[in-house]
Design an enzyme around this catalytic site. Sequence first.
Site, PDB file in Angstrom:
ATOM      1  N   SER A 124     -22.054   8.307  47.141  1.00 38.84           N
ATOM      2  CA  SER A 124     -21.459   9.329  48.086  1.00 38.84           C
ATOM      3  C   SER A 124     -21.556   9.312  49.249  1.00 38.84           C
ATOM      4  O   SER A 124     -22.798   9.030  49.698  1.00 38.84           O
ATOM      5  CB  SER A 124     -21.398  10.560  47.306  1.00 38.84           C
ATOM      6  N   TYR A 150     -27.184  17.601  43.510  1.00 33.70           N
ATOM      7  CA  TYR A 150     -26.477  16.525  43.272  1.00 33.70           C
ATOM      8  C   TYR A 150     -26.464  15.451  44.333  1.00 33.70           C
ATOM      9  O   TYR A 150     -26.570  14.289  43.724  1.00 33.70           O
ATOM     10  CB  TYR A 150     -24.916  17.082  43.207  1.00 33.70           C
ATOM     11  N   LYS A 154     -27.797  11.060  43.898  1.00 32.61           N
ATOM     12  CA  LYS A 154     -27.181   9.655  44.356  1.00 32.61           C
ATOM     13  C   LYS A 154     -28.006   9.069  45.312  1.00 32.61           C
ATOM     14  O   LYS A 154     -28.056   7.965  44.986  1.00 32.61           O
ATOM     15  CB  LYS A 154     -25.843  10.141  45.215  1.00 32.61           C
TER      16      LYS A 154
HETATM   17  P1  NAD Z   1     -15.545  13.005  36.676  1.00 35.69           P
HETATM   18  O1  NAD Z   1     -16.278  14.223  36.396  1.00 35.69           O
HETATM   19  O2  NAD Z   1     -13.919  13.022  36.721  1.00 35.69           O
HETATM   20  O3  NAD Z   1     -16.174  11.632  35.964  1.00 35.69           O
HETATM   21  C1  NAD Z   1     -17.157  11.551  35.518  1.00 35.69           C
HETATM   22  C2  NAD Z   1     -17.350  11.389  34.200  1.00 35.69           C
HETATM   23  O4  NAD Z   1     -18.538  10.938  33.478  1.00 35.69           O
HETATM   24  C3  NAD Z   1     -16.656  12.191  33.339  1.00 35.69           C
HETATM   25  O5  NAD Z   1     -15.521  11.945  32.549  1.00 35.69           O
HETATM   26  C4  NAD Z   1     -17.829  12.878  32.405  1.00 35.69           C
HETATM   27  O6  NAD Z   1     -17.495  13.265  31.074  1.00 35.69           O
HETATM   28  C5  NAD Z   1     -18.657  11.579  32.465  1.00 35.69           C
HETATM   29  N1  NAD Z   1     -20.187  11.766  32.216  1.00 35.69           N
HETATM   30  C6  NAD Z   1     -20.853  12.756  32.604  1.00 35.69           C
HETATM   31  N2  NAD Z   1     -22.163  12.677  32.500  1.00 35.69           N
HETATM   32  C7  NAD Z   1     -22.011  11.623  31.236  1.00 35.69           C
HETATM   33  C8  NAD Z   1     -23.291  11.154  30.604  1.00 35.69           C
HETATM   34  N3  NAD Z   1     -24.407  11.540  30.483  1.00 35.69           N
HETATM   35  N4  NAD Z   1     -22.792  10.087  29.565  1.00 35.69           N
HETATM   36  C9  NAD Z   1     -21.400   9.708  29.550  1.00 35.69           C
HETATM   37  N5  NAD Z   1     -20.731  10.293  30.271  1.00 35.69           N
HETATM   38  C10 NAD Z   1     -20.826  11.155  31.186  1.00 35.69           C
HETATM   39  O7  NAD Z   1     -15.884  12.656  38.101  1.00 35.69           O
HETATM   40  P2  NAD Z   1     -15.203  11.627  39.260  1.00 35.69           P
HETATM   41  O8  NAD Z   1     -14.513  12.442  40.256  1.00 35.69           O
HETATM   42  O9  NAD Z   1     -14.381  10.785  38.700  1.00 35.69           O
HETATM   43  O10 NAD Z   1     -16.456  10.978  39.849  1.00 35.69           O
HETATM   44  C11 NAD Z   1     -16.856   9.719  39.571  1.00 35.69           C
HETATM   45  C12 NAD Z   1     -18.252   9.321  40.024  1.00 35.69           C
HETATM   46  O11 NAD Z   1     -18.122   9.213  41.486  1.00 35.69           O
HETATM   47  C13 NAD Z   1     -19.411  10.407  39.842  1.00 35.69           C
HETATM   48  O12 NAD Z   1     -20.546   9.771  39.762  1.00 35.69           O
HETATM   49  C14 NAD Z   1     -19.340  11.328  40.997  1.00 35.69           C
HETATM   50  O13 NAD Z   1     -20.617  11.880  41.480  1.00 35.69           O
HETATM   51  C15 NAD Z   1     -18.933  10.035  42.194  1.00 35.69           C
HETATM   52  N6  NAD Z   1     -18.336  10.751  43.329  1.00 35.69           N
HETATM   53  C16 NAD Z   1     -17.328  11.602  43.132  1.00 35.69           C
HETATM   54  C17 NAD Z   1     -16.589  12.229  44.364  1.00 35.69           C
HETATM   55  C18 NAD Z   1     -15.464  12.975  44.248  1.00 35.69           C
HETATM   56  O14 NAD Z   1     -15.344  13.652  45.333  1.00 35.69           O
HETATM   57  N7  NAD Z   1     -14.615  12.912  43.085  1.00 35.69           N
HETATM   58  C19 NAD Z   1     -17.301  11.700  45.693  1.00 35.69           C
HETATM   59  C20 NAD Z   1     -18.264  10.765  45.647  1.00 35.69           C
HETATM   60  C21 NAD Z   1     -18.805  10.294  44.466  1.00 35.69           C
HETATM   61  C1  UD1 Z   2     -18.350  18.101  48.667  1.00 40.35           C
HETATM   62  C2  UD1 Z   2     -19.965  18.305  48.495  1.00 40.35           C
HETATM   63  C3  UD1 Z   2     -20.306  16.753  48.667  1.00 40.35           C
HETATM   64  C4  UD1 Z   2     -19.609  15.996  47.572  1.00 40.35           C
HETATM   65  C5  UD1 Z   2     -18.182  16.005  47.895  1.00 40.35           C
HETATM   66  C6  UD1 Z   2     -17.427  15.099  46.737  1.00 40.35           C
HETATM   67  C7  UD1 Z   2     -20.723  20.312  49.443  1.00 40.35           C
HETATM   68  C8  UD1 Z   2     -21.297  20.948  50.647  1.00 40.35           C
HETATM   69  N1  UD1 Z   2     -20.603  18.976  49.690  1.00 40.35           N
HETATM   70  O1  UD1 Z   2     -18.182  17.790  50.146  1.00 40.35           O
HETATM   71  O2  UD1 Z   2     -21.830  16.733  48.416  1.00 40.35           O
HETATM   72  O3  UD1 Z   2     -20.143  14.638  47.732  1.00 40.35           O
HETATM   73  O4  UD1 Z   2     -17.739  17.480  47.924  1.00 40.35           O
HETATM   74  O5  UD1 Z   2     -17.737  15.759  45.594  1.00 40.35           O
HETATM   75  O6  UD1 Z   2     -20.302  20.991  48.738  1.00 40.35           O
HETATM   76  N2  UD1 Z   2     -13.135  23.716  51.609  1.00 40.35           N
HETATM   77  C9  UD1 Z   2     -12.336  25.322  51.825  1.00 40.35           C
HETATM   78  N3  UD1 Z   2     -12.100  25.744  50.779  1.00 40.35           N
HETATM   79  C10 UD1 Z   2     -12.460  25.589  49.604  1.00 40.35           C
HETATM   80  C11 UD1 Z   2     -12.960  24.283  49.151  1.00 40.35           C
HETATM   81  C12 UD1 Z   2     -13.222  23.432  50.236  1.00 40.35           C
HETATM   82  O7  UD1 Z   2     -12.309  25.455  52.788  1.00 40.35           O
HETATM   83  O8  UD1 Z   2     -12.235  26.345  48.687  1.00 40.35           O
HETATM   84  C13 UD1 Z   2     -13.350  23.063  52.706  1.00 40.35           C
HETATM   85  C14 UD1 Z   2     -14.561  22.491  52.854  1.00 40.35           C
HETATM   86  O9  UD1 Z   2     -15.276  23.501  53.540  1.00 40.35           O
HETATM   87  C15 UD1 Z   2     -14.839  21.316  53.471  1.00 40.35           C
HETATM   88  C16 UD1 Z   2     -13.475  20.524  52.992  1.00 40.35           C
HETATM   89  O10 UD1 Z   2     -12.575  21.817  52.320  1.00 40.35           O
HETATM   90  O11 UD1 Z   2     -14.517  21.125  54.684  1.00 40.35           O
HETATM   91  C17 UD1 Z   2     -13.560  19.595  51.752  1.00 40.35           C
HETATM   92  O12 UD1 Z   2     -14.378  20.232  50.693  1.00 40.35           O
HETATM   93  P1  UD1 Z   2     -14.868  19.601  49.452  1.00 40.35           P
HETATM   94  O13 UD1 Z   2     -13.734  18.932  48.659  1.00 40.35           O
HETATM   95  O14 UD1 Z   2     -15.842  20.344  48.787  1.00 40.35           O
HETATM   96  O15 UD1 Z   2     -15.761  18.252  49.938  1.00 40.35           O
HETATM   97  P2  UD1 Z   2     -16.907  18.110  50.877  1.00 40.35           P
HETATM   98  O16 UD1 Z   2     -17.482  19.556  51.491  1.00 40.35           O
HETATM   99  O17 UD1 Z   2     -16.594  17.136  51.781  1.00 40.35           O
END
Ligand code: NAD
Ligand code: UD1
Length: 331
Positions: A124, A150, A154
């Site tokens: 991330s 969290y 990462k």
């Molecule tokens: P998500 O929660 O939809 O998917 C993660 C999946 O992992 C889920 O289906 C959950 O059931 C499974 N899981 C969690 N712990 C587990 C375990 N111990 N054993 C087996 N399965 C397990 O999340 P996502 O948005 O699809 O994210 C996928 C990956 O990308 C994650 O590692 C997340 O941290 C990373 N990521 C997500 C974002 C975002 O904004 N969505 C941003 C940066 C990184």
């Molecule tokens: C957040 C996490 C980051 C994580 C990423 C993806 C924090 C501080 N950071 O990032 O660690 O990797 O999600 O999972 O939580 N916002 C609003 N109202 C809301 C929700 C969000 O105004 O109810 C704004 C936030 O201030 C931000 C933007 O929307 O500026 C995006 O928010 P979000 O989706 O939570 O992502 P990040 O803050 O970029």
Amino acid sequence: MKILVTGGTGYIGSHTVVELLKDGYEVEILDNLANSKASVVDVIEELTGIKPKFHQVDLLDKEATKKVMQEGGFDAVIHFAGLKAVAESVEQPLRYYENNIIGTLNLLAAMKDAGVKRLVFSSSATVYGDPGKNAYTEDLPTGQNIASPYGKTKYMIEEILKDEAVADPEFEVMLLRYFNPIGAHESGKLGEDPNGRPNNLMPIIMKVAKGEYPELSVYGNDYPTKDGTCVRDYIHVVDLAKGHLAALKNMKPGVKIYNLGSGKGTSVLEMIAAFEKASGEKLPYKIAERRAGDLPEFYAVPTKALEELGWKTELTIEDAMNDTIKYLNNF
Ligand code: NAD
Ligand code: UD1
């Protein structure tokens, strides 16, 4: 090539499985369904005509993880599985460290036992902490001032993988640093459907649009940005999914690191306006206090992924909004 996708029923994982199957990869999914539903496997079948084998296994179950790996004959693993709710990780740090780090260690042990040497990891942009600039390149330092447990998981997992790549010169690792994934599959059948209360902007917008929440709180409008609200690099989940295929096709021994983002910054107010335009309806919102840990503005410099992987985003915020609304209307 046969791929094990951990977290493959989750939001990004499920979209990636669809792209992998469409591209001819053989896929198996491992997920404990902590934040997803088994029915996603049926949707994947509906979209691709192929039903991937699904293992309901927790990565914390070392023996079960080893068994899946031993029996699968995989060429590579894409590792999405992890807990990702930032606020929850502040309240329950030990659960996050255990799930994300021990889970990854168990996965690595299973890969080692089975001789599987390729791993693509979901990292991330949060690993950059607060680097003092808005445009993030991969060579910026990581690990300083990361706002949540969290985010620290990462960073720590990245470091573990780098160490293992030093110890085992045949190990091939891709660290993909995602910016802000949004959107849904164009069919409207796959999307983000988190269990429990979401933290991220788009799932909250969806709940407001459905009337489950009365309004969106915009966290601060006095930041030094174009309209005072925070700016992020939102990336369509299908573009992000395709980034994983580009990574798989370019694996080599050692660690490679790529930002997966669009390079464009969009403010919270611009996101609200884009949603309103796509839905044709007003989205109720109010200006609220800043959220602790939020940075005013950051976005990817995505040049390295383009030059080395031949990957760039193709879909727009408008596409993401239209696809999200299709998904909303189905559920
Ligand atoms: P998500 O929660 O939809 O998917 C993660 C999946 O992992 C889920 O289906 C959950 O059931 C499974 N899981 C969690 N712990 C587990 C375990 N111990 N054993 C087996 N399965 C397990 O999340 P996502 O948005 O699809 O994210 C996928 C990956 O990308 C994650 O590692 C997340 O941290 C990373 N990521 C997500 C974002 C975002 O904004 N969505 C941003 C940066 C990184
Ligand atoms: C957040 C996490 C980051 C994580 C990423 C993806 C924090 C501080 N950071 O990032 O660690 O990797 O999600 O999972 O939580 N916002 C609003 N109202 C809301 C929700 C969000 O105004 O109810 C704004 C936030 O201030 C931000 C933007 O929307 O500026 C995006 O928010 P979000 O989706 O939570 O992502 P990040 O803050 O970029």
